[in-house]
Design a protein around this motif. Structure first.
Motif, PDB file in Angstrom:
ATOM      1  N   LEU A 151       0.827  -1.199   0.000  1.00  0.00           N
ATOM      2  CA  LEU A 151       0.000   0.000   0.000  1.00  0.00           C
ATOM      3  C   LEU A 151       0.868   1.259   0.000  1.00  0.00           C
ATOM      4  O   LEU A 151       1.454   1.606   1.021  1.00  0.00           O
ATOM      5  N   PRO A 152       0.964   1.981  -1.113  1.00  0.00           N
ATOM      6  CA  PRO A 152       1.648   3.270  -1.095  1.00  0.00           C
ATOM      7  C   PRO A 152       0.792   4.300  -0.367  1.00  0.00           C
ATOM      8  O   PRO A 152      -0.413   4.085  -0.164  1.00  0.00           O
ATOM      9  N   PRO A 153       1.372   5.417   0.057  1.00  0.00           N
ATOM     10  CA  PRO A 153       0.591   6.435   0.773  1.00  0.00           C
ATOM     11  C   PRO A 153      -0.644   6.864  -0.024  1.00  0.00           C
ATOM     12  O   PRO A 153      -0.567   7.117  -1.224  1.00  0.00           O
ATOM     13  N   GLY A 168      -9.630 -10.775  -7.257  1.00  0.00           N
ATOM     14  CA  GLY A 168      -9.734 -10.666  -5.810  1.00  0.00           C
ATOM     15  C   GLY A 168      -8.963  -9.461  -5.322  1.00  0.00           C
ATOM     16  O   GLY A 168      -7.797  -9.283  -5.681  1.00  0.00           O
ATOM     17  N   LEU A 169      -9.611  -8.605  -4.546  1.00  0.00           N
ATOM     18  CA  LEU A 169      -8.914  -7.442  -3.995  1.00  0.00           C
ATOM     19  C   LEU A 169      -9.343  -7.208  -2.560  1.00  0.00           C
ATOM     20  O   LEU A 169     -10.439  -7.591  -2.146  1.00  0.00           O
ATOM     21  N   ASP A 170      -8.445  -6.588  -1.790  1.00  0.00           N
ATOM     22  CA  ASP A 170      -8.707  -6.272  -0.393  1.00  0.00           C
ATOM     23  C   ASP A 170      -8.665  -4.769  -0.194  1.00  0.00           C
ATOM     24  O   ASP A 170      -7.775  -4.085  -0.737  1.00  0.00           O
ATOM     25  N   THR A 171      -9.605  -4.240   0.575  1.00  0.00           N
ATOM     26  CA  THR A 171      -9.584  -2.834   0.970  1.00  0.00           C
ATOM     27  C   THR A 171      -9.291  -2.767   2.467  1.00  0.00           C
ATOM     28  O   THR A 171      -9.902  -3.484   3.262  1.00  0.00           O
ATOM     29  N   TYR A 172      -8.349  -1.902   2.832  1.00  0.00           N
ATOM     30  CA  TYR A 172      -7.835  -1.853   4.199  1.00  0.00           C
ATOM     31  C   TYR A 172      -8.305  -0.612   4.946  1.00  0.00           C
ATOM     32  O   TYR A 172      -8.356   0.484   4.393  1.00  0.00           O
ATOM     33  N   ASP A 173      -8.616  -0.815   6.219  1.00  0.00           N
ATOM     34  CA  ASP A 173      -8.800   0.256   7.184  1.00  0.00           C
ATOM     35  C   ASP A 173      -7.704   0.062   8.228  1.00  0.00           C
ATOM     36  O   ASP A 173      -7.863  -0.712   9.184  1.00  0.00           O
ATOM     37  N   VAL A 174      -6.567   0.720   8.026  1.00  0.00           N
ATOM     38  CA  VAL A 174      -5.399   0.445   8.865  1.00  0.00           C
ATOM     39  C   VAL A 174      -5.578   0.990  10.279  1.00  0.00           C
ATOM     40  O   VAL A 174      -4.875   0.559  11.204  1.00  0.00           O
TER      41      VAL A 174
END
Length: 246
Positions: A151-153, A168-174
């Motif tokens: 994940l780039p900024p 397939g893709l993932d979305t992140y809430d860090v």
């Protein structure tokens, strides 16, 4: 969405893909081999047994298997392969539901511990595994490594698989350590089918601390079920935790 809403009748009907994907012999075979070895002469308990992808062939190897499963439709699909006498199933969540008897092995496969969406629930899951195990018993977890290095900024999503007919893709809430997996399946038409599932990702070091809180020791960690070395580049791991012998 709650987990019981995600794993509904439609999901249960689509879950099994005999001979391909996670049902492929090269995927399933080493999994069952390793679990049978770890169970030894004892019984096994599978948290989130699902449709019996692992439990059915493991029971066929002579290992007594009991399951805990939250989704009734998944249990109904399992019942097309094995009856209650062959694989007893207790309906409930894997963090708090108990099964009768004692076990030499409790296991959680295919990233399922991340379906518990809080750290508290994940710690409860370890403690639930510990209360079922005899001294010296083992808790096995198969889990992916969060791919935050990709994940780039400013970017919140990663594509982790792309092939004909599937993305397939993932979305992140860090901030909350949450990820939503999106599975797009499509054909030659203009329509696509989407399946989504929420997860709380766990770093290996955090997983080890959860294990310590429940009285476990890390016995081994490998990159796959065949025993490949776990390295900084590994995308997943199979971790074996053990209750100290009496």
């Amino acid at each position: 969405m709650q987990q019981e809403e995600i794993w509904d009748s439609d999901a249960a009907q689509r879950y099994d893909t005999p001979g391909t994907g996670m049902f492929a012999p090269e995927v399933l075979g080493p999994t069952v081999d390793r679990l049978a070895q770890l169970a030894g002469d004892g019984a096994a308990l599978e948290f989130a047994v699902g449709t019996g992808r692992v439990a059915v062939p493991l029971a066929a190897r002579g290992v007594p298997v009991t399951g805990i499963e939250l989704s009734l439709p998944m249990v109904q699909q399992l019942r097309t392969k094995a009856d209650e006498a062959t694989i007893p199933v207790i309906v409930g969540d894997m963090a708090t539901t108990t099964a009768p008897g004692e076990y030499s092995l409790v296991y959680l496969v295919f990233n399922t511990i991340s379906n518990l969406l809080t750290q508290e629930e994940q710690v409860q899951c370890f403690r639930n595994a510990a209360r079922h195990l005899t001294p010296g018993g083992r808790f096995v977890i198969e889990l992916w490594v969060p791919e935050l290095r990709k994940l780039p900024p400013g970017q919140t999503a990663t594509v982790w698989q792309s092939e004909p007919g599937y993305i397939g893709l993932d979305t992140y809430d860090v901030l909350r350590q949450h990820v939503v997996s999106h599975h797009f399946r499509f054909d030659d038409t203009q329509q696509a089918r989407l399946f989504r599932s929420p997860h709380r990702y766990i770093w290996p070091a955090e997983l080890d601390l959860m294990a310590q809180l429940a009285g476990f020791e890390l016995e081994s960690r490998h990159a796959d079920w065949s025993g490949a070395e776990f390295t900084a580049e590994s995308r997943s791991h199979v971790s074996v935790y053990r209750i100290p012998p009496a």
